[in-house]
Structures are given as C-alpha cells and as structure tokens.
Design an enzyme around this catalytic site. Structure first.
Site, PDB file in Angstrom:
ATOM      1  N   LYS A  14      42.307  26.824  45.032  1.00 61.06           N
ATOM      2  CA  LYS A  14      41.328  25.599  45.385  1.00 61.06           C
ATOM      3  C   LYS A  14      41.810  24.488  44.544  1.00 61.06           C
ATOM      4  CE  LYS A  14      37.894  28.337  43.859  1.00 61.06           C
ATOM      5  NZ  LYS A  14      38.651  28.952  43.297  1.00 61.06           N
ATOM      6  N   ARG A  89      28.304  28.741  45.376  1.00 60.59           N
ATOM      7  CA  ARG A  89      29.109  30.282  44.272  1.00 60.59           C
ATOM      8  C   ARG A  89      27.495  31.096  44.552  1.00 60.59           C
ATOM      9  NH1 ARG A  89      33.579  27.705  41.159  1.00 60.59           N
ATOM     10  NH2 ARG A  89      34.004  29.894  40.255  1.00 60.59           N
ATOM     11  N   ARG A 124      49.289  29.687  34.577  1.00 61.41           N
ATOM     12  CA  ARG A 124      48.543  28.757  34.981  1.00 61.41           C
ATOM     13  C   ARG A 124      48.991  28.074  33.600  1.00 61.41           C
ATOM     14  NH1 ARG A 124      43.752  27.803  37.825  1.00 61.41           N
ATOM     15  NH2 ARG A 124      42.147  29.344  35.920  1.00 61.41           N
ATOM     16  N   ARG A 157      44.279  27.221  30.166  1.00 67.07           N
ATOM     17  CA  ARG A 157      42.207  27.244  30.032  1.00 67.07           C
ATOM     18  C   ARG A 157      42.194  28.338  29.428  1.00 67.07           C
ATOM     19  NH1 ARG A 157      40.555  26.757  36.345  1.00 67.07           N
ATOM     20  NH2 ARG A 157      39.527  27.870  35.702  1.00 67.07           N
ATOM     21  N   ARG A 168      35.401  36.905  36.777  1.00 62.27           N
ATOM     22  CA  ARG A 168      35.016  36.242  37.269  1.00 62.27           C
ATOM     23  C   ARG A 168      35.263  36.380  38.346  1.00 62.27           C
ATOM     24  NH1 ARG A 168      39.647  32.917  33.877  1.00 62.27           N
ATOM     25  NH2 ARG A 168      39.954  31.320  36.879  1.00 62.27           N
TER      26      ARG A 168
END
Ligand code: AP5
Ligand code: MG
Length: 215
Positions: A14, A89, A124, A157, A168
């Site tokens: 996203k 969400r 990431r 992160r 998540r």
C-alpha cells in the site's frame, strides 16, 4: 481528482503504491500508520497512548484514529481529493466516513498471500521522516542503508517483528476483511494481484483509475 482508498494486508504494498500514485496524480496521500509513527517519534501524548497497540500489531481504538483522520481531512490540501492508505480498517471507521459525508470514488484492494507478507516485511527498510519504503532484495535503495532522496540512514520498523506481524494479520482478517467485503459492491472496486512487481501493480492501478477519472 478523486477520493481513493488503498486497502490490503500488511506488506501488500500500500505504502509503495501510494508513493507512486502521489507522484503521478499530485494528490495528498494520508497514511494513518505514518501519522502515528510520527507521533511515536516525537513522543507526543498521542504517541505514548498508541505505542502499546502499534508495537503489538493491534489496531489503535476507533475513536482515536477517527479523530486523527477527521483533522487531517479538514486540511486545505485534501479538498480536491486524497488517497487513504490504512484507513478505514474497521466497519466503524468506514461508517465514520459515511457519517462525515465523505464520498469515496474508488477502492483499490491489493491482495497478497501470507507467505509473501513475511518475506516482504522482514526485508523492509524505511526512511523514518517520510515513510519512504525499500526492500533489501525487491526494491533496494541506490546506496545500501540510505534514503534515495535525502541520503539519510534507513531504519527498520519497530512493529516488523514476528509477533507483531502475526497480530497484524489476525486483525486484518478479523476487522479489515469485513470492510473489503462491504466495499466489494462499490461500482469502482478493484481487486489487484499484489504479488506482481511494483511497476505491474502500478500499471493496473493507474489504468483502472483512468476509467474512474475519465469515464
Ligand atoms: P500501517 O503503517 O498501515 O501498517 P500495515 O497495514 O501493517 O501495512 P504496512 O505499512 O506494513 O504494509 P504496506 O502495505 O504499506 O506495504 P509496503 O508498501 O511498505 O499501520 C501500522 C499500525 O498503525 C497498525 O498495526 C495499527 O496499530 C496502527 N494503525 C494504522 N492505521 C490504523 C487504523 N486505521 N486503525 C487502527 N489502527 C491503525 O511494502 C512492504 C515491503 O514490500 C517493502 O519493503 C516494499 O519495498 C516491498 N514491496 C512492496 N510492493 C512490492 C512488490 N510488488 N513486489 C515486491 N516487493 C514489494
Ligand atoms: Mg504502509
């Protein structure tokens, strides 16, 4: 321009697509996750309140996030359209858009399987201030460990841990899947295969958006 929602599981891409769409359409891209991370970094009262949820990979309470979004959407740059990354969400968050009279012209659902999510999130790297995202294998920065635009160091992160990723995914299935099911009947709902390269996903999104913007 238009009001657009980007929705999908963690690691679907996203943020990556939002950054590309923002450049192409010159549209503000509102990532509720990035707004929260800025609060964490600046150690605001809101950041302190939300840290427990974010680090565990749980959703921040609806009333908190709805207020954050309402404030952001009232800013002038949003009056000619915006792109939402990570909101709504929950069904209650989707309902809040309706209650505020916010119309949505397109919903872009980026769909990827769980196995891919783990490898994407574990590799990431991010530029903290802007939220610009890289991947050590799939989308490496020009200079390893450094942001392409500012040259500043990249970070990982704090919620990209195994435990948080698991939570998540659980909250995506429990709380966000019903939002996707709800939007499926919208006349401009696109289900895109997020396992393709970022460029291919982007091409699919933009050709769909052309039909929405210039019917
Ligand atoms: P948020 O920041 O929104 O995190 P998320 O939904 O878990 O999604 P990610 O940002 O992890 O993934 P992404 O889809 O943006 O993927 P990316 O482009 O980075 O939310 C964080 C937390 O904030 C939540 O857990 C919650 O606590 C709170 N929160 C936020 N909004 C909330 C709300 N509305 N209500 C309640 N709480 C809220 O890509 C991932 C990696 O893959 C990158 O390394 C990238 O380079 C790579 N990649 C991307 N696309 C491709 C591709 N096509 N091929 C190969 N690699 C790719
Ligand atoms: Mg993101």
């Amino acid at each position: 321009m238009a009001n657009i929602i980007l929705i999908g599981p963690p690691g679907a891409g996203k943020g990556t697509q939002a950054e590309m769409l923002k450049k192409k359409y010159n549209i503000p891209c509102i990532s509720t996750g990035q707004i929260l991370r800025n609060h964490l970094q600046q150690n605001t009262a809101l950041g302190q309140e939300c840290k427990q949820y974010i680090d565990k990979g749980q959703l921040v309470p609806d009333n908190v996030i709805v207020e954050i979004l309402k404030d952001r959407l009232s800013e002038k740059d949003c009056h000619n359209g915006f792109l939402l990354d990570g909101f709504p969400r929950t069904l209650a968050q989707a309902q809040s858009l309706l209650s505020e009279g916010v119309e949505i012209q397109a919903i872009l659902y980026i769909n990827v399987v769980d196995e891919m999510i783990i490898s994407r999130l574990s590799g990431r790297w991010m530029h903290a201030a802007s939220g610009r995202t890289y991947h050590e294998r799939f989308n490496p920065p020009n200079n390893p460990g450094h942001d392409d635009v500012t040259g500043e160091p990249l970070i990982q992160r704090s919620d990209d841990t195994q435990e948080s990723i698991k939570n998540r995914l659980i909250s995506f299935r429990k709380d966000t899947q019903p939002v996707i099911d709800y939007y499926k009947t919208h006349k401009n709902f696109l289900d895109v295969d997020g396992s393709e390269t970022p460029e291919k996903v982007f091409a699919t999104l933009t050709s769909f958006l052309e039909t929405v913007l210039h019917p």
